[in-house]
Design a protein around this motif. Structure first.
Motif, PDB file in Angstrom:
ATOM      1  N   VAL A  60       1.679  10.975  -0.341  1.00  0.00           N
ATOM      2  CA  VAL A  60       2.605   9.993   0.232  1.00  0.00           C
ATOM      3  C   VAL A  60       3.745  10.661   0.995  1.00  0.00           C
ATOM      4  O   VAL A  60       4.719  10.005   1.379  1.00  0.00           O
TER       5      VAL A  60
ATOM      6  N   LEU B  14      -1.741  -0.347  -6.813  1.00  0.00           N
ATOM      7  CA  LEU B  14      -1.031   0.717  -6.091  1.00  0.00           C
ATOM      8  C   LEU B  14      -1.955   1.443  -5.120  1.00  0.00           C
ATOM      9  O   LEU B  14      -1.522   1.882  -4.054  1.00  0.00           O
ATOM     10  N   ASP B  15      -3.231   1.543  -5.487  1.00  0.00           N
ATOM     11  CA  ASP B  15      -4.205   2.182  -4.601  1.00  0.00           C
ATOM     12  C   ASP B  15      -4.235   1.468  -3.243  1.00  0.00           C
ATOM     13  O   ASP B  15      -4.262   2.103  -2.191  1.00  0.00           O
TER      14      ASP B  15
ATOM     15  N   GLN C  86       5.106   9.108   4.116  1.00  0.00           N
ATOM     16  CA  GLN C  86       5.718   7.787   3.980  1.00  0.00           C
ATOM     17  C   GLN C  86       7.018   7.784   3.186  1.00  0.00           C
ATOM     18  O   GLN C  86       7.844   6.895   3.361  1.00  0.00           O
TER      19      GLN C  86
ATOM     20  N   ILE D  33      -2.685  10.660  -4.298  1.00  0.00           N
ATOM     21  CA  ILE D  33      -2.360  10.141  -2.974  1.00  0.00           C
ATOM     22  C   ILE D  33      -1.206  10.941  -2.386  1.00  0.00           C
ATOM     23  O   ILE D  33      -0.141  11.053  -2.994  1.00  0.00           O
TER      24      ILE D  33
ATOM     25  N   PHE E 228       1.528  10.868  -5.350  1.00  0.00           N
ATOM     26  CA  PHE E 228       1.392   9.932  -6.458  1.00  0.00           C
ATOM     27  C   PHE E 228       0.078  10.253  -7.148  1.00  0.00           C
ATOM     28  O   PHE E 228      -0.955  10.366  -6.492  1.00  0.00           O
TER      29      PHE E 228
ATOM     30  N   LEU F 188      -1.868  -0.533  -2.006  1.00  0.00           N
ATOM     31  CA  LEU F 188      -0.560  -0.435  -1.375  1.00  0.00           C
ATOM     32  C   LEU F 188      -0.432   0.855  -0.553  1.00  0.00           C
ATOM     33  O   LEU F 188       0.156   0.852   0.522  1.00  0.00           O
ATOM     34  N   TRP F 189      -0.999   1.944  -1.033  1.00  0.00           N
ATOM     35  CA  TRP F 189      -0.893   3.243  -0.375  1.00  0.00           C
ATOM     36  C   TRP F 189      -2.207   3.657   0.296  1.00  0.00           C
ATOM     37  O   TRP F 189      -2.425   4.824   0.578  1.00  0.00           O
ATOM     38  N   ARG F 190      -3.070   2.712   0.605  1.00  0.00           N
ATOM     39  CA  ARG F 190      -4.407   3.022   1.136  1.00  0.00           C
ATOM     40  C   ARG F 190      -4.391   3.742   2.481  1.00  0.00           C
ATOM     41  O   ARG F 190      -5.364   4.385   2.848  1.00  0.00           O
ATOM     42  N   ASP F 191      -3.306   3.656   3.240  1.00  0.00           N
ATOM     43  CA  ASP F 191      -3.236   4.335   4.529  1.00  0.00           C
ATOM     44  C   ASP F 191      -2.871   5.813   4.394  1.00  0.00           C
ATOM     45  O   ASP F 191      -2.899   6.545   5.389  1.00  0.00           O
ATOM     46  N   CYS F 192      -2.528   6.239   3.195  1.00  0.00           N
ATOM     47  CA  CYS F 192      -2.148   7.636   2.967  1.00  0.00           C
ATOM     48  C   CYS F 192      -3.392   8.465   2.618  1.00  0.00           C
ATOM     49  O   CYS F 192      -4.334   7.948   2.016  1.00  0.00           O
TER      50      CYS F 192
END
Length: 130
Positions: free
Chosen positions: A31, A104-105, A34, A29, A41, A107-111
């Motif tokens: 990030v 965590l996937d 962000q 991911i 990640f 949580l960071w899905r917008d990345c």
């Protein structure tokens, strides 16, 4: 600004090492938009503590061969969720249960996700009779 080329290469090398030890659900991911503390990640999971540790060892060995050492390591003793911080890349290797619980996937899905294909899967697909 997208993840640096160095971060992408480091993450892909770590992902390949994880795949070599049969890590499951490997996701990279980006990030960087962000967070200012890291670019990528790497998330990977395994069904047992022993396999989590084997994956972590393989990643550390592969990256050490390129001169990269983690600046921080957490969770090694428990083996349920190990974090390796390489500054540009933060590796999370989790037991399947922790991966599902902490999501965590999600949580960071917008990345953006950096594409990764397990080389062993590609090789198997190319074998005759498959």
């Amino acid at each position: 600004m997208a993840a640096t080329e160095h971060a992408r290469e480091l993450a892909l090398s770590a992902a390949t090492a994880a795949a070599d030890k049969k890590a499951e659900n490997i996701v990279l991911i980006d990030v960087s938009e962000q967070l200012v503390i890291t670019d990528v990640f790497l998330l990977a999971s395994a069904p047992s503590d022993r396999q989590v540790k084997a994956i972590v060892d393989a990643i550390e060995e592969r990256l050490l061969a390129t001169g990269e050492k983690p600046i921080r390591r957490e969770g090694q003793r428990d083996g349920r969720w190990v974090l390796l911080d390489y500054a540009d890349v933060v590796v999370h290797v989790q037991r399947n249960e922790e991966r599902t619980y902490y999501e965590l996937d999600r949580l960071w899905r917008d990345c953006p996700v950096i594409p990764f294909t397990d080389p062993a899967v590609v090789a198997e697909a190319g074998e005759p009779g498959r």
